[in-house]
Design a protein around this motif. Sequence first.
Motif, short mmCIF file in Angstrom:
data_model
loop_
_atom_site.label_atom_id
_atom_site.label_comp_id
_atom_site.label_asym_id
_atom_site.label_seq_id
_atom_site.Cartn_x
_atom_site.Cartn_y
_atom_site.Cartn_z
N ASP A 191 2.97 -2.13 -1.62
CA ASP A 191 1.68 -1.97 -2.30
C ASP A 191 0.65 -2.97 -1.77
O ASP A 191 -0.53 -2.63 -1.62
CB ASP A 191 1.84 -2.14 -3.81
N ASP A 192 1.09 -4.19 -1.49
CA ASP A 192 0.19 -5.20 -0.93
C ASP A 192 -0.39 -4.71 0.40
O ASP A 192 -1.60 -4.82 0.65
CB ASP A 192 0.93 -6.52 -0.69
N VAL A 193 0.49 -4.21 1.25
CA VAL A 193 0.07 -3.78 2.59
C VAL A 193 -0.83 -2.56 2.50
O VAL A 193 -1.84 -2.46 3.20
CB VAL A 193 1.30 -3.51 3.48
N VAL A 194 -0.50 -1.63 1.62
CA VAL A 194 -1.34 -0.45 1.43
C VAL A 194 -2.74 -0.86 0.99
O VAL A 194 -3.76 -0.36 1.51
CB VAL A 194 -0.70 0.52 0.40
N ALA A 195 -2.83 -1.77 0.03
CA ALA A 195 -4.13 -2.22 -0.46
C ALA A 195 -4.95 -2.87 0.65
O ALA A 195 -6.17 -2.63 0.77
CB ALA A 195 -3.94 -3.19 -1.62
N LEU A 196 -4.31 -3.69 1.46
CA LEU A 196 -5.02 -4.36 2.56
C LEU A 196 -5.46 -3.35 3.62
O LEU A 196 -6.53 -3.49 4.21
CB LEU A 196 -4.13 -5.43 3.18
N CYS A 197 -4.63 -2.33 3.86
CA CYS A 197 -5.01 -1.29 4.82
C CYS A 197 -6.23 -0.51 4.34
O CYS A 197 -7.14 -0.21 5.13
CB CYS A 197 -3.84 -0.34 5.05
N LYS A 198 -6.26 -0.20 3.06
CA LYS A 198 -7.42 0.51 2.50
C LYS A 198 -8.68 -0.35 2.56
O LYS A 198 -9.78 0.14 2.84
CB LYS A 198 -7.13 0.92 1.06
N GLN A 199 -8.51 -1.65 2.31
CA GLN A 199 -9.66 -2.55 2.28
C GLN A 199 -10.22 -2.84 3.67
O GLN A 199 -11.43 -2.81 3.90
CB GLN A 199 -9.26 -3.87 1.61
N HIS A 200 -9.30 -3.11 4.64
CA HIS A 200 -9.74 -3.63 5.94
C HIS A 200 -9.69 -2.61 7.07
O HIS A 200 -10.22 -2.88 8.14
CB HIS A 200 -8.88 -4.85 6.32
N LYS A 201 -9.00 -1.48 6.86
CA LYS A 201 -8.92 -0.42 7.87
C LYS A 201 -8.53 -0.98 9.26
O LYS A 201 -9.28 -0.85 10.24
CB LYS A 201 -10.24 0.34 7.96
N GLU A 209 -6.81 4.18 8.01
CA GLU A 209 -7.37 5.36 8.68
C GLU A 209 -7.75 5.11 10.14
O GLU A 209 -7.86 6.05 10.92
CB GLU A 209 -8.59 5.88 7.91
N ASN A 210 -7.93 3.83 10.53
CA ASN A 210 -8.29 3.52 11.92
C ASN A 210 -7.11 3.06 12.76
O ASN A 210 -7.28 2.66 13.92
CB ASN A 210 -9.37 2.43 11.95
N LEU A 211 -5.91 3.14 12.20
CA LEU A 211 -4.74 2.55 12.86
C LEU A 211 -4.40 3.25 14.17
O LEU A 211 -4.26 4.47 14.21
CB LEU A 211 -3.54 2.62 11.90
N GLN A 212 -4.25 2.45 15.22
CA GLN A 212 -3.92 2.99 16.54
C GLN A 212 -2.58 2.49 17.08
O GLN A 212 -1.96 3.16 17.90
CB GLN A 212 -5.03 2.64 17.54
N VAL A 213 -2.14 1.31 16.63
CA VAL A 213 -0.90 0.76 17.16
C VAL A 213 -0.21 -0.10 16.10
O VAL A 213 -0.85 -0.82 15.34
CB VAL A 213 -1.15 -0.07 18.45
N ILE A 214 1.13 0.02 16.05
CA ILE A 214 1.97 -0.84 15.22
C ILE A 214 2.85 -1.64 16.17
O ILE A 214 3.62 -1.07 16.95
CB ILE A 214 2.85 -0.01 14.25
N SER A 215 2.70 -2.95 16.12
CA SER A 215 3.36 -3.83 17.08
C SER A 215 4.36 -4.72 16.37
O SER A 215 4.00 -5.47 15.46
CB SER A 215 2.30 -4.68 17.80
N LYS A 216 5.64 -4.64 16.78
CA LYS A 216 6.68 -5.44 16.12
C LYS A 216 6.70 -6.85 16.67
O LYS A 216 6.67 -7.08 17.88
CB LYS A 216 8.06 -4.79 16.33
#
Length: 315
Positions: A40-50, A70-77
């Motif tokens: 939930d923390d990460v979802v909220a931050l994603c919605k806020q900061h895109k 909505e603007n996510l282009q890459v997930i880096s481990k």
Amino acid sequence: MQTTSHKPVVLVTAADLAPQALDMLGRFEVVYAGKQPTEDDVVALCKQHKPVAIIVRYGKVNARIMDAAENLQVISKHGSGIDVIDQAAAAERGIAVRAAVGANAAAVSEHTWALILACAKAVPQLDARMREGHWDKSTHKSVELAGRTLGLVGLGAIGRRVASAGLAFGMNVVAFDPYAKEAPEGVTLVALDALYAESDIVSLHCPLTDGNRKMLDRDAFARFRQGAILVNTARGGLIDETALAEALASGQLRSAGLDSFDIEPMTTPHPFQRIPNVILSPHIGGVSDAAYVNMGKGAAANILAALEEHARDAA
């Protein structure tokens, strides 16, 4: 941390990132999710900061998180294990997934050997006995590694480092890796069942997939050489933990050294806490001073490369 500029955002699922990595990400706003962020923390931050990118240090990234960004282009481990990322969901959304392969290989291989030696020499148990006033010189016998067989499940960057040290100890080293076309000098590629049957020490260095989840179950442990040692610095999901507890209790295994668990953080209470011949550490094999920097830089470099590739494709 609040966004204070119009820079694109990189979200880090942790409370910090190496300064060297931050230098590489100077044109981005870096937002931290905290020490133990929930979904939930990460979802909220994603919605806020895109964010355009997420660096995954702790927790998992699933479709819900991706859809919130909505603007996510890459997930880096921040490391090499991308099983914590829903790769199918990312592919469906055109989001690149990258891993900092090899960035923590030295740290993990060293911790593997710390666990192997601790198991073979009963270091924690002897330390505890000494603190209780015992002197077990006349009754204790440790396992001598020279001439014994070390079996490696996985022969990537970490497995090869572990193999090199095994050879230096005078061990016979065998390995199973369906993707390895060749083995380093002194290492013999064998079938998995042969590895189980021949090895005095079995050490796991393979990624977790749907195909190998709980590969070490009751049937697998029954094929182990009696009195073998198991070490896991890979992924906890590779092991059926109930079956492992039974194998340790029965003497089929002499001991085990575990740095990863099926559920993390490890649930408490846990049966492993009551088993004297298992040595536990909290998935810190890849956490060292140098690896922290290398993984951060690797994760940042992968973001820059993926975004550049995305820009070229869009042009």
